[in-house]
Motif scaffolding. Sequence first.
Motif, short mmCIF file in Angstrom:
data_model
loop_
_atom_site.label_atom_id
_atom_site.label_comp_id
_atom_site.label_asym_id
_atom_site.label_seq_id
_atom_site.Cartn_x
_atom_site.Cartn_y
_atom_site.Cartn_z
N LYS A 139 37.95 43.01 43.75
CA LYS A 139 38.20 41.96 42.76
C LYS A 139 37.34 40.73 43.06
O LYS A 139 36.78 40.11 42.14
CB LYS A 139 39.68 41.58 42.78
CG LYS A 139 40.14 40.78 41.58
CD LYS A 139 40.21 41.64 40.34
CE LYS A 139 40.86 40.91 39.18
NZ LYS A 139 40.94 41.75 37.98
N ILE A 140 37.21 40.39 44.33
CA ILE A 140 36.39 39.23 44.71
C ILE A 140 34.92 39.50 44.38
O ILE A 140 34.21 38.62 43.87
CB ILE A 140 36.58 38.91 46.20
CG1 ILE A 140 37.99 38.31 46.42
CG2 ILE A 140 35.50 37.95 46.70
CD1 ILE A 140 38.35 38.10 47.87
N GLN A 141 34.46 40.71 44.65
CA GLN A 141 33.08 41.06 44.32
C GLN A 141 32.84 40.96 42.82
O GLN A 141 31.79 40.47 42.37
CB GLN A 141 32.78 42.49 44.80
CG GLN A 141 31.36 42.96 44.52
CD GLN A 141 30.31 42.11 45.20
OE1 GLN A 141 30.53 41.56 46.28
NE2 GLN A 141 29.15 42.00 44.58
N GLU A 142 33.82 41.38 42.03
CA GLU A 142 33.72 41.26 40.57
C GLU A 142 33.60 39.81 40.15
O GLU A 142 32.81 39.47 39.24
CB GLU A 142 34.95 41.90 39.93
CG GLU A 142 35.00 41.83 38.42
CD GLU A 142 36.32 42.35 37.88
OE1 GLU A 142 37.08 41.54 37.31
OE2 GLU A 142 36.59 43.55 38.03
N LYS A 143 34.36 38.92 40.80
CA LYS A 143 34.29 37.49 40.49
C LYS A 143 32.89 36.95 40.77
O LYS A 143 32.33 36.19 39.98
CB LYS A 143 35.32 36.72 41.31
CG LYS A 143 36.77 37.05 41.00
CD LYS A 143 37.19 36.53 39.65
CE LYS A 143 38.65 36.78 39.35
NZ LYS A 143 39.02 36.42 37.97
N TRP A 144 32.32 37.35 41.92
CA TRP A 144 30.99 36.85 42.28
C TRP A 144 29.91 37.39 41.35
O TRP A 144 28.95 36.68 41.02
CB TRP A 144 30.66 37.19 43.73
CG TRP A 144 31.30 36.24 44.70
CD1 TRP A 144 32.24 36.51 45.66
CD2 TRP A 144 31.05 34.83 44.80
NE1 TRP A 144 32.59 35.37 46.33
CE2 TRP A 144 31.87 34.33 45.83
CE3 TRP A 144 30.22 33.95 44.12
CZ2 TRP A 144 31.88 32.99 46.20
CZ3 TRP A 144 30.22 32.60 44.47
CH2 TRP A 144 31.05 32.14 45.50
N GLU A 145 30.05 38.62 40.92
CA GLU A 145 29.06 39.19 40.00
C GLU A 145 29.07 38.45 38.67
O GLU A 145 28.00 38.14 38.11
CB GLU A 145 29.33 40.68 39.80
CG GLU A 145 29.00 41.52 41.04
CD GLU A 145 29.42 42.97 40.90
OE1 GLU A 145 29.98 43.32 39.84
OE2 GLU A 145 29.18 43.75 41.84
#
Length: 345
Positions: A235-241
């Motif tokens: 989920k955090i990676q999705e936010k950064w993308e």
Amino acid sequence: MTYAVPFVDLDVREEDVAAAVAVLRSGHLNEGPVVHDLEQAFTEYTGAKHAIATTSGTAAIFLAVYAWLDSIHFRNVGIWVPDRTFFGTASAIRLAGEDVRLYDQNPGRYSGTNELCVVAHLSGRICLPKRELPMIEDCAHALGSRHGSNHAGTFGLAGCFSFQAEKLIGIGQGGMVITNSDRIAGRIRELKNQGWRGPKSGEGGDAHPSLGFNFRMTDYQAALALGQLQRIGEKIQEKWEADCIWTLCDMDCTVHGSRDEIPIWKVARFARNEVRERAFTAIRAMGVECRRHYPPLHRQPPFGGAGDFPVSSMICDTELWLPNNRFVTKEIARKVAEIIHRECA
């Protein structure tokens, strides 16, 4: 209205549904072993000594403040709260019986014997006051955010998290308090469970040495939260993308945090309120659900007449929150950027 890019992207998967159904079929719906597993996983993720699940983020703040007051054996202390935060932050303190003292950027000095400062890590950005006071952190937006090696919620007496639908872990409602204080953790566990301390040695039945409340999370809620916590890195990676897509659009109005602060949504700040409002209307009309900042507390009737707050007023009137999720594409971001550049011209 249905949005092509919703502000909230709920991450409830088939395995989460199966875990909740397993609880429903177990015959044990109240707080139990799954809540315990969630609390243990939360301590491991945040590095805190204790984690106590609650029914909401507001309940978490209420319990943390109430437990701190009990620990100092004092009342009517005056508690500093940022003017720029969600209404529930201050409401929880007022309902705990304490006076809310609003501050704009940093807390002032109250005439009481004891003081407490509440800070709010809005939009995932860590905010620490310049004054050294006992501190409770509103971390509703800040799960995953760190300052140095420390996770949000571990800088003060307690950190309070929300699992409301639009947060990084979204289960509808729910919350968590973390603390490194054995005393505060023990008192919160009593308060949230009708004042129950458990049977003492040689004692039968329930032991309720004090009054309490019912702020217990259910096991089926915990099952939904636990699954999301176990894959929080995704989920955090999705936010950064999504954040990177917005950043590539070169919108001068966007606000950036540090790499250790999770952009739960993208923050844009405009020169004037009327510009923000035009952009807000146009962006939503094209199918992108955005949000205004919370209204400042000094404009809310229960906390009105508290003074002048120029910084929080300016930010609340000019800040816009854009969604950071898998629905954000380069084409969508480009169209939003065009709207913003047009309105800011």
